[in-house]
Design an enzyme around this catalytic site. Structure first.
Site, PDB file in Angstrom:
ATOM      1  N   LYS A 117       0.832  -1.213   0.000  1.00  0.00           N
ATOM      2  CA  LYS A 117       0.000   0.000   0.000  1.00  0.00           C
ATOM      3  C   LYS A 117       0.865   1.261   0.000  1.00  0.00           C
ATOM      4  O   LYS A 117       0.461   2.282  -0.540  1.00  0.00           O
ATOM      5  CB  LYS A 117      -0.963  -0.009   1.189  1.00  0.00           C
ATOM      6  CG  LYS A 117      -2.110  -0.991   1.003  1.00  0.00           C
ATOM      7  CD  LYS A 117      -3.206  -0.757   2.017  1.00  0.00           C
ATOM      8  CE  LYS A 117      -4.367  -1.730   1.810  1.00  0.00           C
ATOM      9  NZ  LYS A 117      -5.401  -1.617   2.840  1.00  0.00           N
ATOM     10  N   LYS A 157     -10.676  -5.194  -4.771  1.00  0.00           N
ATOM     11  CA  LYS A 157     -11.618  -4.103  -5.030  1.00  0.00           C
ATOM     12  C   LYS A 157     -10.926  -2.895  -5.650  1.00  0.00           C
ATOM     13  O   LYS A 157     -11.520  -2.134  -6.381  1.00  0.00           O
ATOM     14  CB  LYS A 157     -12.220  -3.616  -3.711  1.00  0.00           C
ATOM     15  CG  LYS A 157     -13.049  -4.613  -2.953  1.00  0.00           C
ATOM     16  CD  LYS A 157     -13.367  -4.013  -1.572  1.00  0.00           C
ATOM     17  CE  LYS A 157     -13.830  -5.047  -0.589  1.00  0.00           C
ATOM     18  NZ  LYS A 157     -13.360  -4.795   0.772  1.00  0.00           N
ATOM     19  N   LYS A 171      -3.599 -10.695  -7.168  1.00  0.00           N
ATOM     20  CA  LYS A 171      -4.755 -11.082  -6.361  1.00  0.00           C
ATOM     21  C   LYS A 171      -5.977 -10.259  -6.773  1.00  0.00           C
ATOM     22  O   LYS A 171      -5.844  -9.066  -7.034  1.00  0.00           O
ATOM     23  CB  LYS A 171      -4.404 -10.796  -4.888  1.00  0.00           C
ATOM     24  CG  LYS A 171      -5.370 -11.331  -3.879  1.00  0.00           C
ATOM     25  CD  LYS A 171      -5.113 -10.696  -2.507  1.00  0.00           C
ATOM     26  CE  LYS A 171      -5.629  -9.274  -2.465  1.00  0.00           C
ATOM     27  NZ  LYS A 171      -5.739  -8.679  -1.110  1.00  0.00           N
TER      28      LYS A 171
HETATM   29  P1  AMP Z   1     -10.722  -6.838   2.347  1.00  0.00           P
HETATM   30  O1  AMP Z   1     -11.476  -6.620   1.094  1.00  0.00           O
HETATM   31  O2  AMP Z   1      -9.258  -6.528   2.168  1.00  0.00           O
HETATM   32  O3  AMP Z   1     -11.323  -6.171   3.523  1.00  0.00           O
HETATM   33  O4  AMP Z   1     -10.777  -8.407   2.631  1.00  0.00           O
HETATM   34  C1  AMP Z   1     -11.830  -9.051   3.316  1.00  0.00           C
HETATM   35  C2  AMP Z   1     -11.576 -10.554   3.366  1.00  0.00           C
HETATM   36  O5  AMP Z   1     -11.562 -11.095   2.048  1.00  0.00           O
HETATM   37  C3  AMP Z   1     -10.242 -10.944   4.005  1.00  0.00           C
HETATM   38  O6  AMP Z   1     -10.444 -12.093   4.800  1.00  0.00           O
HETATM   39  C4  AMP Z   1      -9.361 -11.265   2.822  1.00  0.00           C
HETATM   40  O7  AMP Z   1      -8.345 -12.207   3.130  1.00  0.00           O
HETATM   41  C5  AMP Z   1     -10.370 -11.846   1.849  1.00  0.00           C
HETATM   42  N1  AMP Z   1      -9.943 -11.646   0.443  1.00  0.00           N
HETATM   43  C6  AMP Z   1      -9.828 -10.460  -0.193  1.00  0.00           C
HETATM   44  N2  AMP Z   1      -9.409 -10.635  -1.463  1.00  0.00           N
HETATM   45  C7  AMP Z   1      -9.239 -11.975  -1.634  1.00  0.00           C
HETATM   46  C8  AMP Z   1      -8.830 -12.795  -2.740  1.00  0.00           C
HETATM   47  N3  AMP Z   1      -8.505 -12.270  -3.914  1.00  0.00           N
HETATM   48  N4  AMP Z   1      -8.797 -14.140  -2.543  1.00  0.00           N
HETATM   49  C9  AMP Z   1      -9.131 -14.670  -1.350  1.00  0.00           C
HETATM   50  N5  AMP Z   1      -9.539 -13.958  -0.284  1.00  0.00           N
HETATM   51  C10 AMP Z   1      -9.597 -12.615  -0.410  1.00  0.00           C
END
Ligand code: AMP
Ligand code: TRP
Length: 324
Positions: A111, A194, A191
């Site tokens: 980041k 969003k 990966k």
């Molecule tokens: P975040 O959007 O960063 O708040 O992520 C929320 C949850 O989604 C966390 O547990 C992340 O590890 C999971 N997550 C986000 N992106 C991925 C991805 N591309 N593959 C698997 N898990 C994900």
């Protein structure tokens, strides 16, 4: 009953990476655990954001989770900033967290590269707030995708250091990794996330899902329809494994390797299955959008329950630290 805690940032459209890597696993776990889920708005503000858009993003994140199966009767769902103890505990944790540990966090390094113009202290201390989220409720299990494992390890270190200095208050939380812990983006380069244009949203319309899948990367070495493909390195096959039936997965696996099925048909099967899984979620979400008070009510009840637990933990913490 062991307690699970997990969080999701209201930083944009919730992706199928979030869904397959986290939310779907949460839904499976709520029956056997005392479950708390949090929309972590205070984490989301550590990078640049549109102030006017944040309330809607918070609402959408909460409603999407409910629509995806987080039944409010079986778990607590709330918004982080509605329970001020999170930031208080994070401050106390700051005093037992070495700066070197935070500087080593992969997500901080990534980041910092993406947001060079605003590498703020909040971004640096992000994992400390995350540790506070979990430990405020003394949760012993944390279901997340692979990218969060390092942060949970740090939360464990923080718990250990705090306990060693101030007495045994916190458990050392363990990760529950989802069966599909890392979903790649449609371009196969990074990966799915969003903040990148490489995702399919959980609420996306079928036509849009089909057109995005149509151009998604498969096995790059498969140039022509008649070339055999290798499912082991194909992102579309990974998605099949989390969305298709065992028979379909077997068939695609075998037929791809002998060029019996082409990428177009393989993607069509996947699109059908993805749409079948996501249709009811989108419909439920639209319903909740028409009844926002219901969602606000769920969040307020969740926060009220969490404030009670948080107050008790903080009482213990302040006492242990001599803040009385
Ligand atoms: P975040 O959007 O960063 O708040 O992520 C929320 C949850 O989604 C966390 O547990 C992340 O590890 C999971 N997550 C986000 N992106 C991925 C991805 N591309 N593959 C698997 N898990 C994900
Ligand atoms: N940092 C997590 C993410 O980006 C979100 C999060 C915040 C979280 N607090 C948490 C996840 C506590 C698990 C437990 O995905």
């Amino acid at each position: 009953m062991s307690r699970i805690f997990s969080g999701i940032q209201p930083s944009g459209e919730i992706t199928i990476g979030n869904y397959l890597g986290a939310i779907r696993n949460w839904v499976r776990l709520i029956d056997e655990h005392d479950s708390i889920f949090c929309v972590v708005d205070q984490h989301a503000i550590t990078v640049e954001y549109e102030i006017a858009e944040l309330p809607k993003k918070i609402f959408d994140a909460a409603a999407t989770n409910i629509a995806a199966g987080l039944d409010p009767a079986k778990c607590a769902l709330f918004v982080q900033s509605r329970v001020p103890e999170h930031t208080e505990l994070a401050w106390y944790f700051n005093t037992v967290t070495p700066m070197g540990d935070l500087g080593r966090m992969t997500q901080f390094k990534e980041k910092s590269k993406q947001h060079r113009e605003n590498i703020n202290v909040g971004l640096f201390g992000y994992p400390v707030l995350q540790a506070a989220d979990i430990l405020l409720y003394k949760a012993d299990r944390v279901p997340v995708g692979e990218d969060q494992v390092q942060h949970i390890e740090l939360a464990r270190d923080i718990a250990r250091k705090f306990n060693a200095r101030f007495g045994p208050i916190f458990p050392e939380p363990q990760v529950i990794l989802s069966p599909t812990p890392r979903i790649m983006g449609l371009d196969g380069q990074a990966k799915m996330s969003k903040s990148m244009k490489n995702y399919i949203g959980v609420l996306e319309e079928p036509a849009s899902i089909r057109s995005k899948l149509a151009v998604a990367l498969t096995d790059e070495n498969r140039k022509r329809r008649t070339d055999p493909g290798n499912p082991d390195i194909c992102n579309i096959f990974t998605l099949h494994k989390s969305l298709s039936s065992p028979e379909e997965i077997d068939r695609v696996n075998v037929e791809c390797r002998r060029a019996g099925i082409g990428c177009v048909d393989c993607k069509k099967i996947l699109a059908d299955n993805m749409i079948r899984e996501l249709d009811p979620i989108r419909e439920k979400f639209r319903e909740l959008e028409r009844r926002p008070d219901e969602v606000h009510d769920v969040l307020e009840k969740g926060a009220a329950r969490c404030r009670t637990i948080a107050a008790a933990t903080m009482d213990e913490v302040r006492r242990a630290m001599g803040l009385r």
